[in-house]
Design a protein around this motif. Sequence first.
Motif, short mmCIF file in Angstrom:
data_model
loop_
_atom_site.label_atom_id
_atom_site.label_comp_id
_atom_site.label_asym_id
_atom_site.label_seq_id
_atom_site.Cartn_x
_atom_site.Cartn_y
_atom_site.Cartn_z
N ARG A 6 0.85 -1.18 0.00
CA ARG A 6 0.00 0.00 0.00
C ARG A 6 0.89 1.24 0.00
N LEU A 7 0.68 2.13 -0.97
CA LEU A 7 1.48 3.35 -1.01
C LEU A 7 1.16 4.23 0.19
N GLU A 8 2.19 4.85 0.75
CA GLU A 8 2.01 5.68 1.96
C GLU A 8 1.03 6.82 1.76
N GLU A 9 0.98 7.33 0.53
CA GLU A 9 0.15 8.52 0.28
C GLU A 9 -1.35 8.24 0.37
N ASN A 10 -1.77 6.98 0.20
CA ASN A 10 -3.20 6.69 0.29
C ASN A 10 -3.74 7.17 1.62
N VAL A 11 -4.91 7.81 1.57
CA VAL A 11 -5.55 8.17 2.83
C VAL A 11 -6.02 6.88 3.51
N PRO A 12 -6.12 6.87 4.82
CA PRO A 12 -6.60 5.68 5.52
C PRO A 12 -8.00 5.32 5.02
N GLY A 13 -8.29 4.04 4.98
CA GLY A 13 -9.63 3.62 4.58
C GLY A 13 -9.60 2.40 3.70
N LYS A 14 -10.77 2.10 3.18
CA LYS A 14 -11.01 0.84 2.47
C LYS A 14 -10.18 0.68 1.20
N TYR A 15 -10.09 1.73 0.41
CA TYR A 15 -9.44 1.61 -0.90
C TYR A 15 -8.01 2.13 -0.86
N TYR A 16 -7.15 1.50 -1.66
CA TYR A 16 -5.76 1.95 -1.73
C TYR A 16 -5.11 1.46 -3.03
N VAL A 17 -4.02 2.09 -3.38
CA VAL A 17 -3.24 1.72 -4.56
C VAL A 17 -1.92 1.15 -4.07
N THR A 18 -1.44 0.12 -4.77
CA THR A 18 -0.16 -0.50 -4.38
C THR A 18 0.96 -0.08 -5.34
#
Length: 79
Positions: A7-19
């Motif tokens: 999970r990239l650090e920049e993703n905001v916390p929560g259900k969806y994320y980009v790797t």
Amino acid sequence: MPTAGQRLEENVPGKYYVTGECNGCGLCFSYALQNFMYSNDSSYYYIIEQPTDPREEEDIRKAMGVCPMNCIKDDGVLA
Ligand code: SF4
């Protein structure tokens, strides 16, 4: 540098994320402008805002469907 599979650090916390597999193609951004943002050098994208309504969630699901790297993930927990 992003790491593949993580999970990239920049993703905001929560259900969806980009790797870290993201190739920066930008397709996700064209489907869900309000939820994705590009990195400073535009080499990858990340989730800047989790969906706030069903329409945004649908846009993210569409982006997941077209992402060529299959690197938009959810945490598997039903909303
Ligand atoms: S569609 Fe996938 S590979 Fe393309 S920028 Fe978005 S997350 Fe990255």
